[in-house]
Motif scaffolding. Structure first.
Motif, PDB file in Angstrom:
ATOM      1  N   MET A   1       0.841  -1.195   0.000  1.00  0.00           N
ATOM      2  CA  MET A   1       0.000   0.000   0.000  1.00  0.00           C
ATOM      3  C   MET A   1       0.876   1.245   0.000  1.00  0.00           C
ATOM      4  N   GLU A   2       0.613   2.141  -0.957  1.00  0.00           N
ATOM      5  CA  GLU A   2       1.394   3.364  -1.046  1.00  0.00           C
ATOM      6  C   GLU A   2       1.116   4.228   0.181  1.00  0.00           C
ATOM      7  N   ARG A   3       2.180   4.773   0.761  1.00  0.00           N
ATOM      8  CA  ARG A   3       2.026   5.522   2.000  1.00  0.00           C
ATOM      9  C   ARG A   3       2.663   6.899   1.908  1.00  0.00           C
ATOM     10  N   VAL A   4       2.119   7.786   2.726  1.00  0.00           N
ATOM     11  CA  VAL A   4       2.708   9.104   2.908  1.00  0.00           C
ATOM     12  C   VAL A   4       3.467   9.084   4.220  1.00  0.00           C
ATOM     13  N   LYS A   5       4.649   9.654   4.217  1.00  0.00           N
ATOM     14  CA  LYS A   5       5.431   9.735   5.453  1.00  0.00           C
ATOM     15  C   LYS A   5       5.301  11.144   6.022  1.00  0.00           C
ATOM     16  N   PHE A   6       5.007  11.206   7.301  1.00  0.00           N
ATOM     17  CA  PHE A   6       4.875  12.490   7.978  1.00  0.00           C
ATOM     18  C   PHE A   6       6.197  12.838   8.658  1.00  0.00           C
ATOM     19  N   ARG A   7       6.805  13.929   8.195  1.00  0.00           N
ATOM     20  CA  ARG A   7       8.068  14.374   8.774  1.00  0.00           C
ATOM     21  C   ARG A   7       8.019  15.888   8.964  1.00  0.00           C
ATOM     22  N   SER A   8       8.373  16.336  10.126  1.00  0.00           N
ATOM     23  CA  SER A   8       8.348  17.772  10.377  1.00  0.00           C
ATOM     24  C   SER A   8       9.564  18.189  11.199  1.00  0.00           C
ATOM     25  N   ASP A   9      10.155  19.304  10.808  1.00  0.00           N
ATOM     26  CA  ASP A   9      11.255  19.889  11.578  1.00  0.00           C
ATOM     27  C   ASP A   9      10.770  21.081  12.392  1.00  0.00           C
ATOM     28  N   ASN A  10       9.461  21.290  12.369  1.00  0.00           N
ATOM     29  CA  ASN A  10       8.871  22.423  13.074  1.00  0.00           C
ATOM     30  C   ASN A  10       8.800  22.122  14.570  1.00  0.00           C
ATOM     31  N   LYS A  11       9.566  22.862  15.369  1.00  0.00           N
ATOM     32  CA  LYS A  11       9.640  22.604  16.805  1.00  0.00           C
ATOM     33  C   LYS A  11       8.298  22.834  17.505  1.00  0.00           C
ATOM     34  N   THR A  12       7.551  23.827  17.040  1.00  0.00           N
ATOM     35  CA  THR A  12       6.251  24.113  17.645  1.00  0.00           C
ATOM     36  C   THR A  12       5.294  22.949  17.447  1.00  0.00           C
ATOM     37  N   GLU A  13       5.289  22.389  16.242  1.00  0.00           N
ATOM     38  CA  GLU A  13       4.421  21.251  15.958  1.00  0.00           C
ATOM     39  C   GLU A  13       4.801  20.046  16.816  1.00  0.00           C
ATOM     40  N   LYS A  14       6.093  19.800  16.943  1.00  0.00           N
ATOM     41  CA  LYS A  14       6.545  18.666  17.745  1.00  0.00           C
ATOM     42  C   LYS A  14       6.168  18.851  19.218  1.00  0.00           C
ATOM     43  N   GLU A  15       6.373  20.062  19.724  1.00  0.00           N
ATOM     44  CA  GLU A  15       6.059  20.331  21.121  1.00  0.00           C
ATOM     45  C   GLU A  15       4.556  20.228  21.370  1.00  0.00           C
ATOM     46  N   PHE A  16       3.772  20.738  20.440  1.00  0.00           N
ATOM     47  CA  PHE A  16       2.319  20.628  20.570  1.00  0.00           C
ATOM     48  C   PHE A  16       1.891  19.164  20.629  1.00  0.00           C
ATOM     49  N   SER A  17       2.418  18.346  19.735  1.00  0.00           N
ATOM     50  CA  SER A  17       2.059  16.924  19.698  1.00  0.00           C
ATOM     51  C   SER A  17       2.388  16.233  21.011  1.00  0.00           C
ATOM     52  N   ARG A  18       3.562  16.514  21.547  1.00  0.00           N
ATOM     53  CA  ARG A  18       3.949  15.911  22.825  1.00  0.00           C
ATOM     54  C   ARG A  18       3.034  16.400  23.953  1.00  0.00           C
ATOM     55  N   GLU A  19       2.768  17.694  23.968  1.00  0.00           N
ATOM     56  CA  GLU A  19       2.008  18.278  25.072  1.00  0.00           C
ATOM     57  C   GLU A  19       0.546  17.840  25.049  1.00  0.00           C
ATOM     58  N   VAL A  20      -0.068  17.802  23.884  1.00  0.00           N
ATOM     59  CA  VAL A  20      -1.480  17.431  23.842  1.00  0.00           C
ATOM     60  C   VAL A  20      -1.658  15.956  24.219  1.00  0.00           C
TER      61      VAL A  20
ATOM     62  N   ASN B   1       6.155  11.805  -1.702  1.00  0.00           N
ATOM     63  CA  ASN B   1       5.123  11.347  -0.766  1.00  0.00           C
ATOM     64  C   ASN B   1       5.493  11.637   0.685  1.00  0.00           C
ATOM     65  N   ILE B   2       6.164  12.752   0.890  1.00  0.00           N
ATOM     66  CA  ILE B   2       6.487  13.189   2.250  1.00  0.00           C
ATOM     67  C   ILE B   2       5.641  14.413   2.570  1.00  0.00           C
ATOM     68  N   PHE B   3       5.015  14.381   3.719  1.00  0.00           N
ATOM     69  CA  PHE B   3       4.185  15.495   4.169  1.00  0.00           C
ATOM     70  C   PHE B   3       4.892  16.138   5.360  1.00  0.00           C
ATOM     71  N   HIS B   4       5.302  17.373   5.196  1.00  0.00           N
ATOM     72  CA  HIS B   4       6.158  18.026   6.171  1.00  0.00           C
ATOM     73  C   HIS B   4       5.362  18.691   7.299  1.00  0.00           C
ATOM     74  N   THR B   5       4.588  17.874   7.974  1.00  0.00           N
ATOM     75  CA  THR B   5       3.781  18.323   9.107  1.00  0.00           C
ATOM     76  C   THR B   5       3.645  17.171  10.094  1.00  0.00           C
ATOM     77  N   GLU B   6       3.624  17.482  11.377  1.00  0.00           N
ATOM     78  CA  GLU B   6       3.359  16.461  12.383  1.00  0.00           C
ATOM     79  C   GLU B   6       1.965  15.875  12.160  1.00  0.00           C
ATOM     80  N   TRP B   7       1.840  14.579  12.373  1.00  0.00           N
ATOM     81  CA  TRP B   7       0.573  13.883  12.084  1.00  0.00           C
ATOM     82  C   TRP B   7      -0.585  14.465  12.893  1.00  0.00           C
TER      83      TRP B   7
END
Length: 374
Positions: free
Chosen positions: A1-20, A271-277
């Motif tokens: 199955m073709e997949r999209v990989k979610f990768r982000s270097d945005n520190k705010t997005e990463k911190e939000f994901s961890r905190e929520v 097929n890379i999406f540059h945002t936290e999932w």
């Protein structure tokens, strides 16, 4: 199955994901609450199954007029939609109970609707929930015959009128699933998706065919045997039941994804999406209302779609409690939390979005998201 990989270097997005994640986890821990269902789910299961089965039993066991029969099949359609949204949905996500066999039983209520749990889990749990609102990856917004639900699908002349005819066509959704499941499974088998899910293509086909035959045998055979209704009357009743369920379920799902303010982005050429999932889920979904009461109970908390997409393993009875946590965290980190004030505003927003999608190619959502990512 073709997949999209979610990768982000945005520190705010990463911190939000961890905190929520942390804050939601702390809520359940501090209140000593299970993320799964409780007695409320069992009560709801009893009510929804009764709403679907009781009218059918009455149709089979007592003399009834055609008008009364019409009321019964409409009730069955309402019950069918309730089972799908409130019981099967949580079971298929493993959120109904902490016990896998209970979740399997809850998910298996889909067989009462003539549908297939294996196909559902691939199309909904894997494809829709992972790649939400991504054209060609999320089947819920990809090419849908005469209804255009994505900025990136081909625009046809007849789409200009889709805001007028789409709601009627939503009624065919359950019928299309009922009779289209075989083609979908064959496609999964051909692409190797069935084997990827560690299942046998032959076994899944046999199970699907058997459950379809049993369902159709019961839904048509018993009324023909036990009642005086003609075949065309039984077929009409069946169609009305399915149309009722289809309109309810499809409209509810559309009000959470195809509305103003929800993004429909595309991944890059690799097929890379540059945002936290989790940030993607926040942007691609929308809640509608916070005081829907009985309606929210009936539709399985699907008016809290942001919560559902961010935490699919949590039972919907907890969404109202964790919604303020997620909303507050999103605003704290500068992210928009999509919330329509009530059901009617969400319905109006979907209507306007259908009209917009039918009149011109609109990549505004993707462009805005690209700017934010930069």
């Amino acid at each position: 199955m073709e997949r999209v990989k979610f990768r982000s270097d945005n520190k705010t997005e990463k911190e939000f994901s961890r905190e929520v994640r942390k804050r939601v986890r702390v809520y359940f821990k501090d209140n000593n609450i299970s993320i799964h269902g409780n007695y409320n789910m069992y009560l709801k299961t009893f009510v929804m199954l009764g709403l679907y089965l009781a009218p059918f039993i009455l149709l089979l066991t007592i003399p009834i007029t055609p008008w009364a029969a019409l009321a019964m099949v409409v009730l069955m359609g309402i019950g069918e939609a309730g089972i799908g949204m409130s019981i099967m949905h949580d079971g298929a996500h493993g959120a109904y109970s902490s016990k896998p066999w209970v979740n399997k039983m809850a998910a298996s209520t889909m067989f009462l609707l003539g549908s297939n749990t294996f196909n559902w889990k691939i199309q909904h749990n894997i494809q829709h929930h992972t790649f939400t609102n991504m054209f060609d990856f999320d089947p819920d917004i990809s090419t849908k015959a005469v209804v255009r639900l994505s900025d990136h699908s081909t625009l046809k002349k007849y789409h200009r009128f889709q805001h007028l005819y789409s709601f009627f066509l939503y009624g065919f959704a359950t019928l299309m699933r009922l009779f289209g499941d075989i083609g979908v499974l064959l496609k999964h088998n051909r692409k190797g998706i069935t084997k990827d899910q560690k299942s046998s293509p032959v076994l899944e086909f046999v199970k699907l065919a058997a459950t379809k035959l049993i369902y159709l045998g019961v839904i048509f055979g018993l009324p023909m045997w036990l009642t005086e209704f003609s075949f065309w009357q039984i077929f009409l009743g069946f169609a009305i039941m399915q149309m009722t369920a289809g309109i309810i379920m499809t409209t509810v799902f559309q009000m959470a994804h195809v509305v103003e303010g929800t993004y429909q982005p595309l991944p890059d050429e690799n097929n890379i999406f540059h945002t936290e999932w989790l940030v993607h889920q926040l942007r691609a979904t929308s809640d509608f209302g916070r005081k829907n009461g009985l309606l929210s109970w009936y539709i399985g908390g699907l008016d809290y779609q942001v919560e559902h997409h961010m935490f699919t393993n949590i039972c919907h009875i907890h969404y109202s409690a964790i919604a303020p946590i997620i909303e507050g965290t999103a605003k704290e980190f500068g992210f928009t939390y999509n919330l329509k004030p009530n059901v009617f505003s969400a319905l109006a927003s979907h209507y306007r979005r259908l009209r917009e999608l039918g009149r011109e190619k609109n990549n505004t959502n993707f462009e805005r998201l690209s700017i934010q990512q930069k």
